[in-house]
Design a protein around this motif. Structure first.
Motif, short mmCIF file in Angstrom:
data_model
loop_
_atom_site.label_atom_id
_atom_site.label_comp_id
_atom_site.label_asym_id
_atom_site.label_seq_id
_atom_site.Cartn_x
_atom_site.Cartn_y
_atom_site.Cartn_z
N ARG A 716 -45.53 -50.79 -20.41
CA ARG A 716 -44.92 -49.53 -21.27
C ARG A 716 -44.05 -50.09 -22.51
O ARG A 716 -43.22 -51.20 -22.07
N ALA A 717 -44.19 -49.68 -23.50
CA ALA A 717 -43.27 -50.00 -24.62
C ALA A 717 -41.81 -49.47 -24.27
O ALA A 717 -41.66 -48.23 -24.10
N LEU A 718 -40.76 -50.30 -24.58
CA LEU A 718 -39.43 -49.57 -24.39
C LEU A 718 -38.68 -49.46 -25.70
O LEU A 718 -37.94 -48.56 -25.74
N SER A 719 -38.63 -50.55 -26.58
CA SER A 719 -37.90 -50.44 -27.63
C SER A 719 -38.68 -51.09 -28.87
O SER A 719 -40.06 -51.76 -28.94
N PRO A 720 -38.52 -50.78 -30.17
CA PRO A 720 -39.15 -50.79 -31.46
C PRO A 720 -39.21 -52.44 -31.48
O PRO A 720 -38.12 -53.11 -31.30
N ALA A 721 -40.29 -53.11 -32.08
CA ALA A 721 -40.47 -54.41 -32.29
C ALA A 721 -41.47 -54.64 -33.25
O ALA A 721 -42.43 -53.96 -33.09
N SER A 722 -41.45 -55.49 -34.14
CA SER A 722 -42.38 -56.00 -35.04
C SER A 722 -42.45 -57.61 -35.34
O SER A 722 -41.83 -58.08 -36.31
N PRO A 723 -43.32 -58.01 -34.65
CA PRO A 723 -44.05 -57.47 -33.38
C PRO A 723 -43.33 -58.12 -32.04
O PRO A 723 -42.47 -58.98 -32.12
N THR A 724 -43.66 -57.60 -30.94
CA THR A 724 -43.31 -58.53 -29.78
C THR A 724 -44.66 -59.22 -29.37
O THR A 724 -45.81 -58.95 -29.79
N GLN A 725 -44.56 -60.23 -28.43
CA GLN A 725 -45.42 -61.15 -28.08
C GLN A 725 -45.92 -61.34 -26.51
O GLN A 725 -44.77 -61.13 -25.94
N LEU A 726 -47.18 -61.38 -26.43
CA LEU A 726 -47.54 -61.61 -25.09
C LEU A 726 -48.20 -63.17 -24.86
O LEU A 726 -49.13 -63.34 -25.94
N THR A 727 -47.66 -64.00 -24.11
CA THR A 727 -48.26 -65.36 -24.15
C THR A 727 -48.59 -65.83 -22.97
O THR A 727 -48.35 -65.32 -22.09
N VAL A 728 -49.60 -66.96 -23.05
CA VAL A 728 -49.92 -67.64 -21.86
C VAL A 728 -49.28 -68.78 -21.97
O VAL A 728 -49.41 -69.81 -22.61
N ALA A 729 -48.05 -68.86 -21.06
CA ALA A 729 -47.33 -69.90 -21.13
C ALA A 729 -47.86 -71.47 -20.57
O ALA A 729 -47.33 -72.51 -20.81
N SER A 730 -48.79 -71.28 -19.57
CA SER A 730 -49.31 -72.34 -18.60
C SER A 730 -50.53 -71.80 -18.27
O SER A 730 -50.63 -70.60 -17.54
#
Length: 755
Positions: A716-730
């Motif tokens: 769920r999107a909570l706040s504006p972002a340009s952009p937010t990131q999803l990463t595979v840390a490991s």
């Protein structure tokens, strides 16, 4: 003097009573003000003192109970929300709120259970850590005792159930299937022309080291021709068995039984599995019909009470039944229908003019008010005749009416179910029935009069909603009295019925149900009333107009819909008409080292190969604040089989919220069962996921050469972002024999969140 002695005490008592009444009302007002300022405990204490001073005032007691109930409900909502955050700070905050509730309501069960759940949670965490430590030091007895104690108190503890399953898998005796799978993966080449079955399987035995036992009815001298190069032993054996109407069954880790593919031999040798399916959304009877039709299963039991299916069939049929059940047992789509109904009634009445006398009545009077005789007519005179004339009226009246009747319901309804709304009255309609003996019986039937609405949504998989609408607006126009004295009603009805096809959030207005009446009435003196101007003095004109219109506005809001299954779930191999055993997929030929030179570091080919073996994201590039969306993590085709994967995902908890994490179908290929666990740490913005395959025939190679869906995150999107990131840390891949297949992390996924 005596009156003064009597009235003085009464007056003093009355003044004291009025003063006391004024004092407790003033105290009640002060307590209400204190409560509104947020000082709940202080307000309740004030009310308790007032109740002690005025125990006979029920209004004080009612006010105290209302305040306490409102405060308790608000606090419990806050405590439950904090408890769901699953952090130490949130649990401490929730515990303080529960204690605050018990301070004003010592017997509150929800607060007591909340505090007890924290105590049990701490105890369960300690038991789980003890079990984990015992498993680490190979003390399975202690681990089993701790897990059993935990699951006795909380049977739904997911982590304990996963650990207990892992413990059982570790202690389970090894079956023959994994060893067979390893032997059957060896590459063989077989070239025989008009050879016997016995000779072919002797070659297989020498190549794989496996033993083959033949049923007494197998004709080992039967001739066959086989030309196979660079295939696995499993594929070669399957080909020979299929072309010679034979079947196989593993007896132990090194032995395979060969028997004729006949119904009688299947009953003797084919293993049977019993499996139960608890259905959440689909009807058990409907799913049972599908399984019987497609898989020809005869041993199938339906438990309507628990919505449970129990079937007994071969393991291959059970695997196919799992896929059929998964197609049926999808969540029911739901929609919220926002309906607005408006009835506009307008009326105008104008009456202007002079109503002249229209009648003159003459009535002879008898003597002394007695009856009139014929002899009295001879003496009739003007004094003996009664004259009656209708009155003269001057009409000047104008009436305007404007009525709006509004209904604005919001209806939540499941797919293909009908929701009904009735806003109005049930009017009794009485009918009488008389018999030849004179007995009269009355029967009362109630008629629905008012606004009646029926809506039936049909939600398609692409998000469009077809709505069948039936609107009826009725009212009582007139009451009719029958000859027997009973009342009947004349009911006016306007009905609209249609079917709409709308998108989520699309509005549609249905209007035009108009009833327009215009009545004109003139009362005038003949001749004189027809004069052009003076006729108004000898006539009266009535003009009446009524107009009503009904407007219906409907807007569907899609709450949930089924997700379109992937192709692997919609299309899968189901064996032959006589056997559900699925042949193993052909393995891609492996190039020898002399055929293909390794890529040089830094070349384009090497970079493309590395990119092809990396995880990748699938998600919308842009969402709005408040939107719920999904992000899918996909696995690439690999050269080596993948038996498990542990990986960590990172997100910004201030910008997105992770709602759910579900497993994909990648590691379930080949009918394998899996162990899937995840943990979301919202404070650090990390998701820890572990996904492992259980050992099954050909389980090691089922994922080789194929890609698929690893996991799905619902966000769920909570706040504006340009952009937010999803990463595979490991990511830590696990392959057969302890190897680690080459698998690169996915590039960061950028999602723009607009206001």
């Amino acid at each position: 003097m005596h009156l003064k002695r009597f009235f003085l005490p009464v007056a003093l008592a009355l003044c004291a009573s009025l003063a006391g009444c004024s004092m407790w009302r003033h105290g009640l007002h002060d307590a209400q003000t204190t409560y509104q300022e947020g000082r709940v405990e202080e307000a309740l204490t004030q009310l308790q003192k007032l109740i002690g001073q005025e125990p006979n005032q029920p209004e004080l007691r009612a006010a105290y109970l209302r305040m306490r109930e409102a405060a308790v409900n608000a606090w419990l909502t806050q405590a439950d929300a904090a408890a769901r955050e699953d952090t130490d700070a949130a649990r401490d905050r929730s515990s303080l709120i529960y204690q605050r509730v018990l301070a004003i309501d010592a017997g509150n069960a929800r607060a007591q259970e909340g505090l007890k759940s924290f105590e049990l949670g701490a105890r369960h965490t300690a038991l789980l850590e003890e079990a984990r430590a015992a498993m680490a030091r190979k003390d399975d007895g202690v681990a089993q005792d701790r897990l059993q104690a935990l699951l006795t108190e909380n049977p739904d503890h997911a982590a304990a159930r996963d650990m207990q399953r892992e413990l059982k898998d570790r202690n389970r005796k090894p079956t023959a299937l994994p060893q067979l799978a390893a032997a059957l993966q060896k590459t063989v080449s077989v070239e025989y022309r008009d050879a016997t079955i016995k000779q072919v399987f002797e070659t297989f035995s020498r190549s794989t080291g496996l033993n083959f036992v033949f049923d007494k009815d197998v004709r080992t001298e039967q001739r066959t021709t086989v030309f196979l190069k660079n295939v696995t032993a499993r594929e070669a054996i399957d080909s020979v068995l299929l072309t010679n109407q034979l079947e196989q069954r593993a007896l132990d880790r090194n032995t395979i039984l060969i028997y004729p593919n006949t119904p009688a031999k299947h009953k003797d040798y084919q293993s049977q599995t019993v499996r139960g399916f608890f259905l959440t959304n689909a009807e058990a009877e409907q799913v049972a019909t599908t399984i019987k039709t497609i898989l020809k299963t005869r041993d199938l039991i339906v438990d309507k009470k628990q919505n449970l299916l129990i079937m007994r069939d071969s393991p291959e049929a059970i695997r196919l039944a799992e896929k059929l059940v998964a197609l049926h047992d999808l969540q029911e789509p739901e929609a919220m229908l926002e309906v607005e109904i408006l009835e506009v009634n307008r009326g105008r009445l104008t009456e202007l003019g002079v109503k002249l006398p229209e009648q003159l009545s003459l009535e002879p009077l008898g003597n002394a008010g007695g009856p009139l005789l014929l002899s009295d007519l001879r003496q009739l005179s003007s004094s003996g005749v009664k004259a009656t004339i209708s009155p003269l009226q001057v009409n000047a009246r104008g009436v305007d009416t404007d009525i709006n009747l509004l209904a604005n319901p919001r209806i939540r309804v499941r797919n293909r179910d009908t929701a009904k709304i009735l806003i109005g009255d049930k009017v009794p309609n009485i009918t009488s029935t008389s018999t030849s003996t004179g007995f009269v019986a009355e029967n009362i039937q109630y008629l629905d009069v008012g606004l009646k609405l029926e809506v039936t949504p049909v939600i398609s998989i692409n998000g469009e909603i077809s709505i069948k609408v039936m609107l009826e607006v009725s009212n009582i126009n007139n009451q009719i009295q029958t000859s027997s004295g009973t009342l009947a009603y004349q009911i006016g009805t306007r009905t609209a019925s249609t079917t709409l096809r709308l998108k989520d959030g699309e509005n549609q207005i249905l209007a035009g149900l108009i009833n327009d009446e215009d009545r004109r009435t003139a009362r005038k003196l003949p001749g004189m009333g027809d004069l052009p101007l003076l006729g108004r003095l000898f006539s009266s004109h009535l003009q009446e107009g009524k107009k009503s219109e009904i407007i219906l506005s409907i807007t569907p809001r899609l709450i949930r819909n089924i997700r379109r299954p992937e192709l692997a779930a919609l299309e899968f191999e189901a064996g032959t008409e006589n056997s559900h055993r699925v042949s193993s997929p052909s393995a891609a030929p492996t190039a020898s080292p002399t055929q293909t030179a390794p890529d040089k570091p830094g070349t384009t080919e090497a970079r493309d190969a590395a990119a092809a073996k990396a995880l990748r994201w699938r998600a919308p590039p842009q969402v709005k604040v408040g939107d719920v969306f999904t992000a899918q993590l996909m696995a690439p085709p690999l050269d080596e089989p993948l038996l498990g994967l542990a990986y960590t995902l990172r997100f910004d908890p201030a910008q997105v919220e992770v709602m759910t994490v579900t497993e994909g179908e990648y590691l379930k290929q080949g009918g394998a069962t899996t162990q899937f666990s995840h943990r979301v740490d919202r404070s650090t913005g990390q998701v820890f996921i572990t996904n492992l395959r259980n050992g099954l025939p050909n389980a090691e190679s089922a994922t080789a050469g194929e890609g698929g869906l690893l996991s799905v995150l619902t966000l769920r999107a909570l706040s504006p972002a340009s952009p937010t990131q999803l990463t595979v840390a490991s990511s830590t891949p696990m392959g057969a024999g302890g190897s680690a297949p080459a698998l690169a992390p996915a590039p960061p996924l950028a999602i723009t969140i607009s206001p």
